[in-house]
Enzyme design. Structure first.
Site, mmCIF file in Angstrom:
data_model
loop_
_atom_site.group_PDB
_atom_site.id
_atom_site.type_symbol
_atom_site.label_atom_id
_atom_site.label_comp_id
_atom_site.label_asym_id
_atom_site.label_seq_id
_atom_site.Cartn_x
_atom_site.Cartn_y
_atom_site.Cartn_z
ATOM 1 N N CYS A 116 0.722 -1.215 -0.042
ATOM 2 C CA CYS A 116 -0.047 -0.082 0.001
ATOM 3 C C CYS A 116 0.840 1.234 0.000
ATOM 4 O O CYS A 116 0.728 2.263 -0.832
ATOM 5 C CB CYS A 116 -1.002 -0.020 1.268
ATOM 6 S SG CYS A 116 -2.246 -1.204 0.879
ATOM 7 N N HIS A 117 1.896 1.420 1.018
ATOM 8 C CA HIS A 117 2.568 2.575 0.814
ATOM 9 C C HIS A 117 4.034 2.414 0.955
ATOM 10 O O HIS A 117 4.858 3.194 1.304
ATOM 11 C CB HIS A 117 1.949 3.433 2.332
ATOM 12 C CG HIS A 117 0.631 3.726 2.129
ATOM 13 N ND1 HIS A 117 -0.208 3.023 2.878
ATOM 14 C CD2 HIS A 117 -0.037 4.684 1.513
ATOM 15 C CE1 HIS A 117 -1.619 3.686 2.433
ATOM 16 N NE2 HIS A 117 -1.228 4.691 1.521
ATOM 17 N N GLY A 118 4.275 1.000 0.838
ATOM 18 C CA GLY A 118 6.056 0.861 0.752
ATOM 19 C C GLY A 118 6.856 0.768 1.870
ATOM 20 O O GLY A 118 8.029 0.582 1.891
#
Length: 190
Positions: A146-148
């Site tokens: 999702c956001h690394g």
């Protein structure tokens, strides 16, 4: 005066009978409410400990099971993975797992009861996405799609990532050499 005695006696009998019937009605009426507070059979099954057979799990491989409706990963780490976890701590946000959710009996650096077997709840501490095992890069570990957010093979988050905490370690214990029980620490605590 003798005419009032039967009325008083009758009044006491009516009050006692009415109180008894009212008490029984209260008990009978509350039974469905008390029963509704118990978890359903499906909820009990979902919360029950899960046994995972490790016999076919080779180094670098991972199994994913469901416990309490959450994905739990069981990873077999190699001796090289274990050594790297103990030396590469400079870039980690919480290398000693002081802020993490984990049972007190796990090693805070390897975050496991046994160095070769790692058990972790695969839910990112940022927004609840499911990180996956990323072995394609030189910096092996878990990657949140999702956001690394990146985590090492002990579920410890690297610095400057969206995730604020390490991945959570659920309660678990070993029941023999090749069987891990997730959801119980072996002493009755879940």
């Amino acid at each position: 005066m003798t005419d009032d005695a039967p009325d008083a006696q009758r009044r006491r009998l009516l009050i006692a009978t009415t109180s008894a019937v009212g008490g029984l009605g209260l008990v009978a009426g509350s039974v469905p409410f008390v029963c509704a507070l118990r978890p359903s059979r499906s909820a009990e099954v979902a919360a029950a400990p899960v046994e995972v057979d490790l016999q076919a799990l080779r180094e670098g491989e991972q199994l994913t099971v469901q416990w309490r409706g959450q994905p739990v990963c069981v990873l077999r780490r190699s001796a090289a993975d274990q050594a790297q976890l103990l030396t590469d701590e400079a870039g980690l946000a919480d290398p000693l797992s002081k802020e993490s959710l984990q049972p007190p009996y796990v090693d805070p650096r390897l975050r496991s009861r046994r160095p070769d077997i790692f058990v972790v709840t695969a839910i990112c501490t940022h927004l609840g996405c499911i990180p996956s095992l990323d072995t394609a890069t030189t910096n092996q570990g878990y990657l949140c799609p999702c956001h690394g957010s990146r985590f090492d093979l002990a579920g410890r988050v690297y610095r400057d990532q969206p995730a604020p905490l390490n991945l959570a370690v659920p309660p678990y214990h070993f029941k023999g050499e090749n069987l891990v029980v997730i959801g119980s620490d072996g002493e009755g605590i879940t």
